[in-house]
Design an enzyme around this catalytic site. Sequence first.
Site, PDB file in Angstrom:
ATOM      1  N   PHE A   8       4.034 -48.408 -47.183  1.00  0.00           N
ATOM      2  CA  PHE A   8       3.701 -48.020 -48.779  1.00  0.00           C
ATOM      3  C   PHE A   8       3.645 -46.501 -48.975  1.00  0.00           C
ATOM      4  CE2 PHE A   8       2.467 -52.183 -48.429  1.00  0.00           C
ATOM      5  CZ  PHE A   8       1.363 -52.276 -47.322  1.00  0.00           C
TER       6      PHE A   8
ATOM      7  N   TRP B 272       6.448 -39.336 -47.044  1.00  0.00           N
ATOM      8  CA  TRP B 272       5.787 -37.972 -46.844  1.00  0.00           C
ATOM      9  C   TRP B 272       7.109 -37.192 -45.950  1.00  0.00           C
ATOM     10  CZ3 TRP B 272       0.694 -38.677 -43.645  1.00  0.00           C
ATOM     11  CH2 TRP B 272       0.802 -39.596 -42.635  1.00  0.00           C
ATOM     12  N   ASN B 273       6.758 -36.021 -45.701  1.00  0.00           N
ATOM     13  CA  ASN B 273       7.774 -35.251 -45.021  1.00  0.00           C
ATOM     14  C   ASN B 273       6.984 -34.143 -44.338  1.00  0.00           C
ATOM     15  OD1 ASN B 273      10.000 -36.220 -46.435  1.00  0.00           O
ATOM     16  ND2 ASN B 273       9.432 -34.960 -48.353  1.00  0.00           N
TER      17      ASN B 273
ATOM     18  N   HIS C 266       7.233 -16.334 -53.744  1.00  0.00           N
ATOM     19  CA  HIS C 266       6.186 -16.078 -52.858  1.00  0.00           C
ATOM     20  C   HIS C 266       5.152 -14.778 -52.969  1.00  0.00           C
ATOM     21  CE1 HIS C 266       9.044 -13.350 -50.719  1.00  0.00           C
ATOM     22  NE2 HIS C 266       7.919 -12.698 -50.399  1.00  0.00           N
TER      23      HIS C 266
ATOM     24  N   HIS D 210       0.857  -8.110 -44.904  1.00  0.00           N
ATOM     25  CA  HIS D 210       2.430  -8.068 -44.590  1.00  0.00           C
ATOM     26  C   HIS D 210       3.093  -6.987 -44.116  1.00  0.00           C
ATOM     27  CE1 HIS D 210       6.543  -9.040 -45.249  1.00  0.00           C
ATOM     28  NE2 HIS D 210       6.536  -8.771 -46.461  1.00  0.00           N
TER      29      HIS D 210
ATOM     30  N   HIS E  45       6.403  -2.112 -50.817  1.00  0.00           N
ATOM     31  CA  HIS E  45       5.531  -2.731 -49.929  1.00  0.00           C
ATOM     32  C   HIS E  45       4.671  -1.702 -49.470  1.00  0.00           C
ATOM     33  CE1 HIS E  45       8.712  -5.936 -49.768  1.00  0.00           C
ATOM     34  NE2 HIS E  45       7.829  -6.677 -49.208  1.00  0.00           N
TER      35      HIS E  45
END
Length: 263
Positions: free
Chosen positions: A62, A65-66, A77, A83, A212
């Site tokens: 039913f 999904w992965n 992102h 980071h 950064h």
Amino acid sequence: MNQTDTLAALASGLLDGGIRVVDCSAPLGPDTPLLKLPPEIADDTPQIEIHQISRYGDRGPFWAWNWLKLGEHSGTHYDAPHHWVTGKDYPDGSVDTINPQKFMAPANVIDCSAQAAEDNDFLLTKQGVQDWEAEHGEIKAGEWVLMRTDWDQYNHDEDKFLNTDENGPHTPGPSADCIEYLMEKNALGWGSQCIGTDAGLAASFELPFPAHNLLHKANRYGLASLTNLKELPAKGAIVVTAPLKIVNGTGSPVRVLALVPGA
Ligand SMILES: O=C(O)C(=O)c1ccccc1S
Ligand SMILES: [Mn+2]
């Protein structure tokens, strides 16, 4: 107007379309362009994989999904302070510890699309930001600054998006004094429509990777691979930028949404 009335006005604007929601995120999948660093100095994020567990078949009659193989810094992102080495010691420097109050904020959109088209290595400088402020108004503490370059037009083709030749990648970004200025103003963070928050040639700058380095040194945030900034006004949009709550995460794919005054 009290806060309850403000939220009620927001709700009705969202429901009647008076406030538009603009998706500022690129599709996320195996074709998503990913940063390529010089192999002699770094490993790269592996290609995104989407693996089917089941799809209404005998392994799950039913449901569908992965499972995903997905780097933190993939596609559109969010960069958290952890980071970068300059932000590594902040107790609230990973995506799961950042104060959620920071995940919705006003956006300043600086249109550099013409300059970026003319010169793919274009750098927005402190003077460029001040010129923009003279026309559109001051950037205030707690606000995002997003560099519009319309580079999302190349996001479907990694070679075009990274735009690399024998001298390196050629993509626009900020100068060090641009980010220094924004940090002096206590901006919330910096966003780019390119593969990362820094310009393509940033590794060779006097201060390598200044976006950064300086953003995360100031415990501030980055957004990369943004789309549709051409749909946003110079001032007046509010962006929603909630990263996944990855434990000790240095960043996360993020569905950036902009609330924009309707037509
Ligand atoms: O944050 C990123 O995804 C990014 O742009 C980056 C990541 C690692 C090293 C250099 C850069 S420049
Ligand atoms: Mn990143």
